[in-house]
Design a protein around this motif. Structure first.
Motif, PDB file in Angstrom:
ATOM      1  N   SER A 113       0.845  -1.194   0.000  1.00  0.00           N
ATOM      2  CA  SER A 113       0.000   0.000   0.000  1.00  0.00           C
ATOM      3  C   SER A 113       0.880   1.244   0.000  1.00  0.00           C
ATOM      4  O   SER A 113       1.821   1.347   0.791  1.00  0.00           O
ATOM      5  N   THR A 187      -7.936 -12.518  -6.893  1.00  0.00           N
ATOM      6  CA  THR A 187      -8.374 -11.702  -5.774  1.00  0.00           C
ATOM      7  C   THR A 187      -7.158 -11.204  -4.992  1.00  0.00           C
ATOM      8  O   THR A 187      -6.030 -11.643  -5.218  1.00  0.00           O
ATOM      9  N   ARG A 188      -7.409 -10.285  -4.068  1.00  0.00           N
ATOM     10  CA  ARG A 188      -6.305  -9.740  -3.265  1.00  0.00           C
ATOM     11  C   ARG A 188      -5.615 -10.842  -2.472  1.00  0.00           C
ATOM     12  O   ARG A 188      -4.384 -10.897  -2.389  1.00  0.00           O
TER      13      ARG A 188
END
Length: 281
Positions: A113, A187-188
């Motif tokens: 992130s 997916t994550r």
């Protein structure tokens, strides 16, 4: 049309000779030797014993290996050494576990992130620039002089190398794998499991080895600060009474702990990363 054939002339000197195949030079280190990491310590031990037997070492400054072994046996039989060893292992274990979890979680948050990287990476780099042992007086004021501040300092010593190496490995993952995961519609969670974890494991294990070593280095200092047990306390008391053999017993035990823990991490690394073809394998 007539076919035209060409022939290559063979020199008379080479006629009838068997062509020699040039052997390719091997540039790799070769096959791994069994128990190779024990050879160096055993050579040092042999040199120490030889120098002691030849009376080239001052026994007051550096006692002979057999003297150190007799001292270790005496400390073990009277119950002093087992208690101190268990106390040191407990402190190192708690600090290492906390530092391991903190280092991995912070590295994942900063590596996956941009917001996490902005909040975490600069703070960790600032913490890394501050000598960890210099935080001891401040932590004593905050946490007291008991076990809590010792565990906290060990955790800081451990989490920094784990974070740095894991975060560097995450940042070094090829962006093409990320694009492939997006095309495949992962997916994550699947992205983390199939791309992030395998890509970050090599760096994680490097940080893990540094963290294991750091936990012992921090422990030997912390146990000499207002402690009543532990190997560092044993060595500190021996210093006051000039017992060099007891100090060497503590140092050898620390060395054995470091070598065994590092070898265990290496073994786990080879098993987990057995799919890699590297120079060491």
């Amino acid at each position: 049309m007539t076919a035209v054939t060409t022939t290559t002339a063979v020199p008379a000197a080479q006629a009838g000779e068997i062509p020699q195949v040039r052997r390719r030079r091997r540039l790799s280190p070769g096959r791994r030797l069994p128990a190779a990491r024990l050879i160096g310590p055993l050579v040092l031990l042999a040199l120490w014993a030889g120098a002691s037997a030849a009376h080239t070492l001052d026994t007051g400054a550096v006692p002979a290996p057999w003297t150190v072994l007799r001292t270790a046996g005496r400390l073990w039989s009277d119950g002093t050494l087992p208690t101190d060893v268990l106390t040191s292992l407990e402190r190192a274990g708690y600090g290492f576990a906390i530092g391991l979890v903190a280092g991995v979680l912070l590295a994942l948050a900063a590596g996956l992130s941009r917001t996490g990287e902005a909040l975490i990476d600069g703070t960790v780099q600032l913490n890394r620039a501050i000598p960890t042992l210099g935080l001891i007086p401040l932590f004593i004021l905050w946490l007291g002089i008991g076990e809590t501040f010792k565990v906290a300092i060990i955790a800081i010593v451990v989490y920094i190398p784990i974070y740095l190496n894991t975060h560097a490995a995450l940042s070094g993952i090829d962006s093409r794998y990320v694009e492939l995961a997006e095309v495949q519609g992962l997916t994550r969670l699947a992205f983390v499991r199939q791309i992030v974890v395998p890509g970050a494991l090599p760096g994680f294990f490097v940080g893990l080895r540094l963290g294991v070593t750091g936990s012992w280095l921090g422990l030997v200092v912390l146990e000499q600060i207002n402690a009543t047990s532990g190997l560092g306390y044993l060595m500190f008391q021996a210093q006051n009474y000039g017992q060099t053999d007891v100090i060497l017993v503590g140092l050898l035990i620390y060395g054995v702990f470091g070598l065994v823990s590092d070898s265990a991490v290496r073994l786990i690394e080879r098993r987990v990363l057995s799919w890699r073809r590297t120079l060491s394998s």
